[in-house]
Design a protein around this motif. Structure first.
Motif, PDB file in Angstrom:
ATOM      1  N   GLU A  11       3.076 -12.757  -2.773  1.00  7.74           N
ATOM      2  CA  GLU A  11       3.413 -13.530  -1.500  1.00  7.74           C
ATOM      3  C   GLU A  11       2.426 -13.405  -0.402  1.00  7.74           C
ATOM      4  N   LYS A  12       1.724 -12.011  -0.401  1.00  3.70           N
ATOM      5  CA  LYS A  12       0.821 -11.565   0.627  1.00  3.70           C
ATOM      6  C   LYS A  12      -0.678 -12.269   0.315  1.00  3.70           C
ATOM      7  N   PHE A  13      -0.922 -12.644  -0.778  1.00  4.25           N
ATOM      8  CA  PHE A  13      -2.033 -13.493  -1.380  1.00  4.25           C
ATOM      9  C   PHE A  13      -1.832 -14.917  -1.287  1.00  4.25           C
ATOM     10  N   GLY A  14      -0.794 -15.346  -0.656  1.00  2.00           N
ATOM     11  CA  GLY A  14      -0.342 -16.921  -0.844  1.00  2.00           C
ATOM     12  C   GLY A  14       0.204 -17.399  -1.917  1.00  2.00           C
ATOM     13  N   GLY A  15       0.936 -16.357  -2.590  1.00  2.00           N
ATOM     14  CA  GLY A  15       2.089 -16.732  -3.805  1.00  2.00           C
ATOM     15  C   GLY A  15       1.160 -16.700  -5.090  1.00  2.00           C
ATOM     16  N   ILE A  16      -0.005 -16.531  -5.121  1.00  2.00           N
ATOM     17  CA  ILE A  16      -0.686 -16.657  -6.230  1.00  2.00           C
ATOM     18  C   ILE A  16      -0.031 -15.639  -7.573  1.00  2.00           C
ATOM     19  N   GLN A  17      -0.459 -16.206  -8.606  1.00  2.00           N
ATOM     20  CA  GLN A  17       0.072 -15.157  -9.800  1.00  2.00           C
ATOM     21  C   GLN A  17      -1.031 -14.397 -10.173  1.00  2.00           C
ATOM     22  N   ARG A  18      -0.317 -12.956 -10.815  1.00  2.00           N
ATOM     23  CA  ARG A  18      -1.069 -12.049 -11.237  1.00  2.00           C
ATOM     24  C   ARG A  18      -0.741 -11.303 -12.468  1.00  2.00           C
ATOM     25  N   LYS A  19      -1.538 -10.953 -13.171  1.00  2.00           N
ATOM     26  CA  LYS A  19      -1.379  -9.937 -14.223  1.00  2.00           C
ATOM     27  C   LYS A  19      -2.194  -8.811 -14.241  1.00  2.00           C
ATOM     28  N   GLN A  20      -1.691  -7.652 -14.617  1.00  2.00           N
ATOM     29  CA  GLN A  20      -2.303  -6.490 -14.603  1.00  2.00           C
ATOM     30  C   GLN A  20      -2.459  -5.722 -16.206  1.00  2.00           C
ATOM     31  N   ILE A  21      -3.557  -5.738 -16.663  1.00  2.00           N
ATOM     32  CA  ILE A  21      -3.798  -5.215 -18.046  1.00  2.00           C
ATOM     33  C   ILE A  21      -4.435  -3.879 -17.820  1.00  2.00           C
ATOM     34  N   LYS A  22      -3.620  -2.685 -18.202  1.00  2.00           N
ATOM     35  CA  LYS A  22      -3.845  -1.268 -18.141  1.00  2.00           C
ATOM     36  C   LYS A  22      -4.886  -1.076 -19.297  1.00  2.00           C
ATOM     37  N   LEU A  23      -6.083  -0.441 -19.188  1.00  2.00           N
ATOM     38  CA  LEU A  23      -7.075   0.028 -19.957  1.00  2.00           C
ATOM     39  C   LEU A  23      -7.400   1.488 -19.911  1.00  2.00           C
ATOM     40  N   VAL A  24      -7.584   1.954 -21.140  1.00  2.00           N
ATOM     41  CA  VAL A  24      -7.968   3.190 -21.116  1.00  2.00           C
ATOM     42  C   VAL A  24      -9.149   3.495 -21.904  1.00  2.00           C
ATOM     43  N   ASP A  25     -10.333   4.179 -21.578  1.00  2.00           N
ATOM     44  CA  ASP A  25     -11.668   4.262 -22.340  1.00  2.00           C
ATOM     45  C   ASP A  25     -11.517   5.431 -23.157  1.00  2.00           C
ATOM     46  N   ASN A  26     -12.770   5.508 -23.674  1.00  2.00           N
ATOM     47  CA  ASN A  26     -12.690   6.704 -24.795  1.00  2.00           C
ATOM     48  C   ASN A  26     -12.666   8.090 -23.807  1.00  2.00           C
ATOM     49  N   ASP A  27     -12.960   8.168 -22.562  1.00  2.00           N
ATOM     50  CA  ASP A  27     -12.713   9.387 -21.938  1.00  2.00           C
ATOM     51  C   ASP A  27     -11.416   9.564 -21.504  1.00  2.00           C
ATOM     52  N   ASN A  28     -10.503   8.700 -21.757  1.00  2.00           N
ATOM     53  CA  ASN A  28      -8.994   8.821 -21.213  1.00  2.00           C
ATOM     54  C   ASN A  28      -8.937   8.421 -19.899  1.00  2.00           C
ATOM     55  N   SER A  29      -9.947   7.847 -19.274  1.00  2.00           N
ATOM     56  CA  SER A  29      -9.892   7.156 -18.151  1.00  2.00           C
ATOM     57  C   SER A  29      -9.170   5.930 -17.969  1.00  2.00           C
ATOM     58  N   GLU A  30      -8.296   5.798 -16.783  1.00  2.00           N
ATOM     59  CA  GLU A  30      -7.584   4.679 -16.791  1.00  2.00           C
ATOM     60  C   GLU A  30      -7.990   3.676 -15.926  1.00  2.00           C
ATOM     61  N   MET A  31      -7.987   2.117 -15.998  1.00  2.00           N
ATOM     62  CA  MET A  31      -8.273   1.367 -15.116  1.00  2.00           C
ATOM     63  C   MET A  31      -7.748   0.117 -15.144  1.00  2.00           C
ATOM     64  N   SER A  32      -7.362  -0.421 -14.238  1.00  2.00           N
ATOM     65  CA  SER A  32      -6.720  -1.963 -14.226  1.00  2.00           C
ATOM     66  C   SER A  32      -7.548  -3.299 -14.311  1.00  2.00           C
ATOM     67  N   PHE A  33      -7.320  -3.864 -15.119  1.00  2.00           N
ATOM     68  CA  PHE A  33      -8.165  -5.383 -15.572  1.00  2.00           C
ATOM     69  C   PHE A  33      -7.219  -6.477 -15.000  1.00  2.00           C
ATOM     70  N   LEU A  34      -7.545  -7.063 -14.021  1.00  2.00           N
ATOM     71  CA  LEU A  34      -6.790  -8.112 -13.262  1.00  2.00           C
ATOM     72  C   LEU A  34      -7.176  -9.575 -13.512  1.00  2.00           C
ATOM     73  N   LEU A  35      -6.071 -10.346 -13.750  1.00  2.00           N
ATOM     74  CA  LEU A  35      -6.321 -11.757 -14.080  1.00  2.00           C
ATOM     75  C   LEU A  35      -5.156 -12.866 -12.939  1.00  2.00           C
ATOM     76  N   TRP A  36      -5.926 -13.321 -12.255  1.00  2.00           N
ATOM     77  CA  TRP A  36      -5.592 -14.315 -11.152  1.00  2.00           C
ATOM     78  C   TRP A  36      -5.514 -15.451 -11.426  1.00  2.00           C
ATOM     79  N   GLY A  37      -4.297 -16.231 -10.854  1.00  2.00           N
ATOM     80  CA  GLY A  37      -4.050 -17.629 -11.081  1.00  2.00           C
ATOM     81  C   GLY A  37      -4.150 -17.941 -12.547  1.00  2.00           C
ATOM     82  N   GLU A  38      -4.802 -19.143 -12.821  1.00  2.00           N
ATOM     83  CA  GLU A  38      -4.746 -19.751 -14.199  1.00  2.00           C
ATOM     84  C   GLU A  38      -5.143 -18.787 -15.051  1.00  2.00           C
TER      85      GLU A  38
END
Length: 700
Positions: A277-304
């Motif tokens: 709602e704070k971004f105007g009701g846009i849809q979002r999905k978070q993909i949690k990724l882990v690289d070879n160093d076991n570091s984590e990061m989010s890959f975000l998909l917005w809208g369509e």
């Protein structure tokens, strides 16, 4: 042959005849439907060596749980009853749709070559090219798991086209390639060439009646190119382009200065669809990724872009070329770093799909279970399996998936590291786990071969309706594991830990279902799924006693379907009580005045309704039985609602049952008299020591 051997043969023959007489009609229909839907195996010469084609044909039929689940789903949809013709029609239609994934007679050679090593599971929304042609329709959420058959440029234009096929279709279809992928389709060094696998979604279908001679797919941005680490070219691409950068090397300042990154990481989890709602009701999905160093990061998909998540699977490796680098604080993402990844206008994605391992398992784990089935040995066409083994998928932890196992699974066969298990049996005990805020129930279920404890994990609260002792249930999507329990050793009073097998069931997990057949209305009206009995038959009911012979397809022996009339109304006891709406069990008022459900072990002051508690005598030509019932079954017997009955004057309540004497019904009756149960207090409040419960009733 000596007399002792002859006696043993006679005893075995008598036992087998009794099994045939006691066969559960529901199980019998499942096996019959399996023989109809599965191709015959006796068309292969007994002297011929098995070939890959014949081995594949042996597995073309649906699994036992697939058939059972769809029969019960149809019964739930048709509460007034079903016929064998309706069930077989529904099963055939569903299986024909499922078989669109089977190998076609004709397809491009490049796909045939890839098919030999194609072992990954299909994505949930995958559709086939043949289906697109048949229905002339394609939804935006549909997924195509395709293979590039050809690339070309439309004559007189600069429009790039690729021809796609798949592993399950004989047709191919052309796709207008999106311009962001033109470089990848270059004839000189492009990766999008013949034989390359791709996933795509978000496609619009241009139908044949819209100007072109045949259907085509319009351009889509949402395309993922599949890589194979065992192929030299792909391994070199991954090593040269994606193994230099890591999550720790990414900086927001560098990205703002034009630095581009190419990253390679494992998909750890795929988050739910969010509406921000704070971004105007846009849809979002978070993909949690882990690289070879076991570091984590989010890959975000917005809208369509969220449609891209349909192409991903957990544990797959994702290669991201030129992602957009965003600020995690500005994107409102909870992460350990200050940056996150997004799908930008220049981003291209490559995927190394997670491939489930497979394991050879023996067919016919329970002896004699296949008696009467379609499988046959060369020496005896009516007994034993022709194929002694089959291949089932397993995950990286070695757990084997039995969801497509062709035969009924029995409790005696269960062991740890089994998933996708289905059990058909009787409830012997059930209780809510104490000392936890989660809604977890422990249920003991028994079939003719043994018993096992099942942990039922609910998202919020109990959601399966009324369930009690003796009820026959079908439960699918179970996983089996060894758990440690504390107990006393056999020769002393010293406590120790010991391992025991436990099945687990999680509500809303893929492939899970739970159906209480004892309370399923359609069964009474479905002659193909039940066999009428006399009340005298229930006296010889087997409630789980083990015998010296393996049991094959025997009934759970709890439900009996009988045609009866109401008798001895003078001895009828009709009361109304308050029951918990969620589970249907009676509630009690505590010393403090609060209302509690004895089954759910929770306060339910505002979630109660009035229901009947009836004890009544039913009779048929063979005898009489004193039984009890509650809920809708009592309403069907008394032909009045609990509230209406409660409003009657006391004298009318007393004489009301007399008007129902000799009324005829079809009922399902079960034995609920279990001697040892944690559920004892709640059961006693319901059955009041009456051992028979009427679980379904239908006025004739």
């Amino acid at each position: 042959m000596d007399s002792s051997a002859m006696d043993l043969d006679d005893e075995l023959e008598d036992h087998q005849q009794q099994q045939q007489d006691d066969i559960d009609p529901f199980i019998e229909f499942i096996n019959y439907a399996s023989s109809i839907l599965s191709p015959p195996l006796n068309d292969v010469d007994e002297d011929d060596e098995p070939t890959p084609d014949t081995e594949e044909r042996e597995r073309e039929g649906p699994g036992w749980s697939w058939i059972a689940s769809r029969v019960l789903k149809t019964c739930i949809s048709y509460s007034s009853g079903v016929t064998a013709a309706i069930l077989l029609s529904e099963l055939s239609q569903a299986w024909n749709e499922q078989r669109k994934t089977s190998a076609p007679t004709k397809r491009p050679d490049c796909i045939n070559q890839l098919k030999k090593k194609h072992k990954r599971s299909k994505l949930p929304n995958t559709v086939t090219i043949d289906t697109i042609y048949e229905k002339n329709f394609l939804s935006l959420n549909s997924v195509l798991e395709a293979v590039v058959v050809d690339t070309f440029v439309l004559p007189g234009t600069k429009i790039n086209m690729i021809t796609l096929g798949d592993f399950w279709s004989s047709n191919t279809i052309d796709l207008y390639l999106h311009r962001r992928y033109y470089d990848l389709a270059s004839p000189q060094n492009g990766i999008l060439r013949k034989g390359r696998e791709v996933f795509l979604t978000g496609c619009y279908l241009r139908s044949a009646n819209e100007g072109s001679g045949h259907p085509r797919l319009l351009p889509t941005e949402y395309l993922v190119i599949l890589l194979d680490e065992e192929q030299d070219d792909d391994a070199m691409l991954l090593g040269a382009q994606f193994c230099t950068d890591s999550f720790s090397s990414i900086s927001l300042d560098g990205a703002n200065e034009g630095v581009s990154y190419s990253l390679y990481a494992r998909i750890e989890s795929i988050g739910p669809l969010e509406n921000l709602e704070k971004f105007g009701g846009i849809q979002r999905k978070q993909i949690k990724l882990v690289d070879n160093d076991n570091s984590e990061m989010s890959f975000l998909l917005w809208g369509e872009q969220v449609a891209l998540a349909n192409l991903f699977s957990v544990k797959s490796m994702l290669a991201i070329d030129r992602p957009f680098i965003g600020s995690s604080s500005e994107s409102d993402v909870e992460t350990c770093g200050s940056v996150c990844l997004e799908y930008g206008s220049a981003t291209q994605l490559y995927l190394v799909p997670f491939v489930r391992q497979e394991e050879q398992i023996c067919l016919g784990l329970t002896p004699n279970r296949l008696r009467g089935s379609r499988l046959a040995t060369a020496s005896c066409p009516t007994q034993g399996p022709k194929a002694s083994q089959m291949t089932l998928p397993c995950d990286s932890q070695g757990s084997v998936d039995f969801s497509n196992y062709p035969f009924q699974s029995f409790i005696v066969d269960l062991h740890e590291k089994m998933t996708g298990i289905s059990i058909y049996g009787a409830v012997m005990d059930i209780s809510r786990e104490a000392n936890t805020a989660k809604s977890i129930f422990t249920m003991k279920i028994q079939d003719p071969t043994g018993a096992i404890c099942v942990k039922l994990h609910f998202n919020e609260s109990w959601s399966l309706g009324r369930l009690s002792l003796g009820h026959t249930v079908y439960i699918s999507g179970l996983t089996c594991a060894k758990t440690k329990h504390k107990g006393l050793t056999s020769d002393c009073n010293i406590s120790s830990f010991f391992d025991s097998l436990e099945a687990r069931w999680f509500e809303n997990a893929p492939g899970t279902s739970f159906v209480n057949l004892s309370c399923l209305p359609a069964i009474l009206n479905s002659s193909c799924l039940h066999k009428p009995s006399y009340l005298a038959d229930i006296s010889r009911q087997n409630t789980g006693t083990h015998n010296s012979y393996p049991v094959s397809h025997a009934a759970v022996n709890t439900d009996q379907i009988c045609r009866v009339w109401l008798d001895q109304i003078d001895y009828c006891h009709v009361n109304t009580r308050l029951a918990h709406v969620t589970c249907g069990h009676f509630v009690k008022t505590t010393a403090s005045g609060s209302v509690e459900c004895e089954f759910c072990c929770c306060s339910c002051e505002m979630k109660t309704r009035r229901t009947f508690h009836v004890k009544i005598t039913v009779a048929d030509d063979s005898g009489k039985v004193f039984a009890w019932c509650t809920g809708q079954n009592a309403i069907e017997l008394l032909q009045i609602s609990p509230d209406e009955f409660y409003e009657l004057p006391e004298e009318e309540q007393v004489i009301y049952p007399c008007s129902l004497e000799n009324e005829r019904y079809m009922i399902a009756i079960v034995n609920c008299d279990q001697q040892e149960t944690i559920f004892k207090e709640c059961v006693t409040a319901e059955n009041d020591m009456v051992p028979w419960e009427i679980t379904r009733a239908l006025k004739l």
